[in-house]
Scaffold this motif. Sequence first.
Motif, PDB file in Angstrom:
ATOM      1  N   UNK A  29      -2.366 -16.704  -0.700  1.00 23.48           N
ATOM      2  CA  UNK A  29      -3.287 -16.588   0.436  1.00 23.48           C
ATOM      3  C   UNK A  29      -3.617 -15.137   0.791  1.00 23.48           C
ATOM      4  N   UNK A  30      -2.617 -14.301   0.920  1.00 25.85           N
ATOM      5  CA  UNK A  30      -2.826 -12.917   1.349  1.00 25.85           C
ATOM      6  C   UNK A  30      -3.466 -12.058   0.274  1.00 25.85           C
ATOM      7  N   UNK A  31      -4.061 -10.938   0.711  1.00 25.33           N
ATOM      8  CA  UNK A  31      -4.688  -9.996  -0.221  1.00 25.33           C
ATOM      9  C   UNK A  31      -3.613  -9.263  -1.017  1.00 25.33           C
ATOM     10  N   UNK A  32      -3.917  -8.991  -2.287  1.00 21.22           N
ATOM     11  CA  UNK A  32      -3.002  -8.235  -3.142  1.00 21.22           C
ATOM     12  C   UNK A  32      -3.264  -6.736  -3.009  1.00 21.22           C
ATOM     13  N   UNK A  33      -4.538  -6.361  -2.825  1.00 19.05           N
ATOM     14  CA  UNK A  33      -4.913  -4.945  -2.790  1.00 19.05           C
ATOM     15  C   UNK A  33      -5.484  -4.565  -1.432  1.00 19.05           C
ATOM     16  N   UNK A  34      -5.183  -3.328  -1.012  1.00 17.47           N
ATOM     17  CA  UNK A  34      -5.817  -2.782   0.184  1.00 17.47           C
ATOM     18  C   UNK A  34      -7.041  -1.942  -0.191  1.00 17.47           C
ATOM     19  N   UNK A  35      -7.032  -1.400  -1.416  1.00 13.09           N
ATOM     20  CA  UNK A  35      -8.167  -0.672  -1.975  1.00 13.09           C
ATOM     21  C   UNK A  35      -8.314  -1.098  -3.424  1.00 13.09           C
ATOM     22  N   UNK A  36      -9.054  -0.336  -4.211  1.00 12.49           N
ATOM     23  CA  UNK A  36      -9.371  -0.719  -5.588  1.00 12.49           C
ATOM     24  C   UNK A  36      -8.142  -1.130  -6.394  1.00 12.49           C
ATOM     25  N   UNK A  37      -7.122  -0.285  -6.482  1.00 12.59           N
ATOM     26  CA  UNK A  37      -5.900  -0.615  -7.207  1.00 12.59           C
ATOM     27  C   UNK A  37      -4.638  -0.408  -6.363  1.00 12.59           C
ATOM     28  N   UNK A  38      -4.799  -0.150  -5.074  1.00  9.95           N
ATOM     29  CA  UNK A  38      -3.668   0.106  -4.184  1.00  9.95           C
ATOM     30  C   UNK A  38      -3.106  -1.225  -3.691  1.00  9.95           C
ATOM     31  N   UNK A  39      -1.876  -1.532  -4.117  1.00 12.46           N
ATOM     32  CA  UNK A  39      -1.238  -2.791  -3.747  1.00 12.46           C
ATOM     33  C   UNK A  39      -0.823  -2.736  -2.285  1.00 12.46           C
ATOM     34  N   UNK A  40      -1.084  -3.828  -1.562  1.00 15.83           N
ATOM     35  CA  UNK A  40      -0.630  -3.951  -0.173  1.00 15.83           C
ATOM     36  C   UNK A  40       0.888  -3.795  -0.135  1.00 15.83           C
ATOM     37  N   UNK A  48       5.654 -11.328   2.126  1.00 11.66           N
ATOM     38  CA  UNK A  48       6.332 -10.977   0.871  1.00 11.66           C
ATOM     39  C   UNK A  48       6.096  -9.501   0.548  1.00 11.66           C
ATOM     40  N   UNK A  49       7.124  -8.811   0.088  1.00 11.50           N
ATOM     41  CA  UNK A  49       7.042  -7.373  -0.219  1.00 11.50           C
ATOM     42  C   UNK A  49       6.359  -7.182  -1.574  1.00 11.50           C
ATOM     43  N   UNK A  50       5.062  -6.899  -1.560  1.00 13.39           N
ATOM     44  CA  UNK A  50       4.264  -6.787  -2.784  1.00 13.39           C
ATOM     45  C   UNK A  50       4.452  -5.456  -3.505  1.00 13.39           C
ATOM     46  N   UNK A  51       4.818  -4.420  -2.777  1.00 14.80           N
ATOM     47  CA  UNK A  51       4.950  -3.100  -3.387  1.00 14.80           C
ATOM     48  C   UNK A  51       6.196  -2.993  -4.265  1.00 14.80           C
ATOM     49  N   UNK A  52       6.968  -4.060  -4.359  1.00 11.51           N
ATOM     50  CA  UNK A  52       8.216  -4.025  -5.129  1.00 11.51           C
ATOM     51  C   UNK A  52       8.008  -4.236  -6.620  1.00 11.51           C
ATOM     52  N   UNK A  53       6.798  -4.564  -7.041  1.00  9.73           N
ATOM     53  CA  UNK A  53       6.571  -4.893  -8.442  1.00  9.73           C
ATOM     54  C   UNK A  53       5.994  -3.696  -9.194  1.00  9.73           C
ATOM     55  N   UNK A  54       6.755  -3.125 -10.136  1.00  9.72           N
ATOM     56  CA  UNK A  54       6.343  -1.900 -10.824  1.00  9.72           C
ATOM     57  C   UNK A  54       5.396  -2.161 -11.991  1.00  9.72           C
ATOM     58  N   UNK A  55       4.114  -2.300 -11.713  1.00  6.94           N
ATOM     59  CA  UNK A  55       3.142  -2.551 -12.782  1.00  6.94           C
ATOM     60  C   UNK A  55       2.985  -1.322 -13.686  1.00  6.94           C
ATOM     61  N   UNK A  56       3.082  -0.124 -13.131  1.00  8.08           N
ATOM     62  CA  UNK A  56       3.027   1.138 -13.872  1.00  8.08           C
ATOM     63  C   UNK A  56       1.842   1.207 -14.844  1.00  8.08           C
ATOM     64  N   UNK A  57       2.100   1.481 -16.124  1.00  2.00           N
ATOM     65  CA  UNK A  57       1.032   1.673 -17.105  1.00  2.00           C
ATOM     66  C   UNK A  57       0.643   0.399 -17.851  1.00  2.00           C
ATOM     67  N   UNK A  58       1.348  -0.679 -17.620  1.00  2.00           N
ATOM     68  CA  UNK A  58       1.067  -1.930 -18.321  1.00  2.00           C
ATOM     69  C   UNK A  58      -0.369  -2.424 -18.173  1.00  2.00           C
TER      70      UNK A  58
END
Length: 130
Positions: A29-40, A48-58
């Motif tokens: 339901x909630x937004x994943x991004x606050x800007x283009x690639x900036x995770x909420x 849920x704490x979304x910033x905990x997932x290290x997507x990095x260069x993948x």
Amino acid sequence: MDAMTDRPVPSVLTGMKRGVRHRCPNCGEGKLYSRYLKVEFDCEACGHHLAAYPADDGPAYFTILIVGHLFVAPLLLFPFIWQASPWLVAPLTILPLAALTLMLLPRVKGAVIGALWANGLRKASDAPGG
């Protein structure tokens, strides 16, 4: 069901589908991004704490892989690429490929975050008990 928490085990496909739609992988339901690639930082719907997932260069790697193999490689098979003036070919190929890359990148990043969520992979400092 997860034996330790009595909740259903999250599906990788569910997490990836929610991420591609730019939604929280936990609730959808909630937004994943606050800007283009900036995770909420936290999901506005479920907390849920979304910033905990290290997507990095993948996501960048997978986006380049997709664009390169599915679009650039077949494009090289057309004779006009080799026969036309480079001043004509360059803008007619680079601009659409750049636009496609920029369009795909947030979707691929969302899918990677969804897969990380489903597999329980988090930053060490955000891991439960850590």
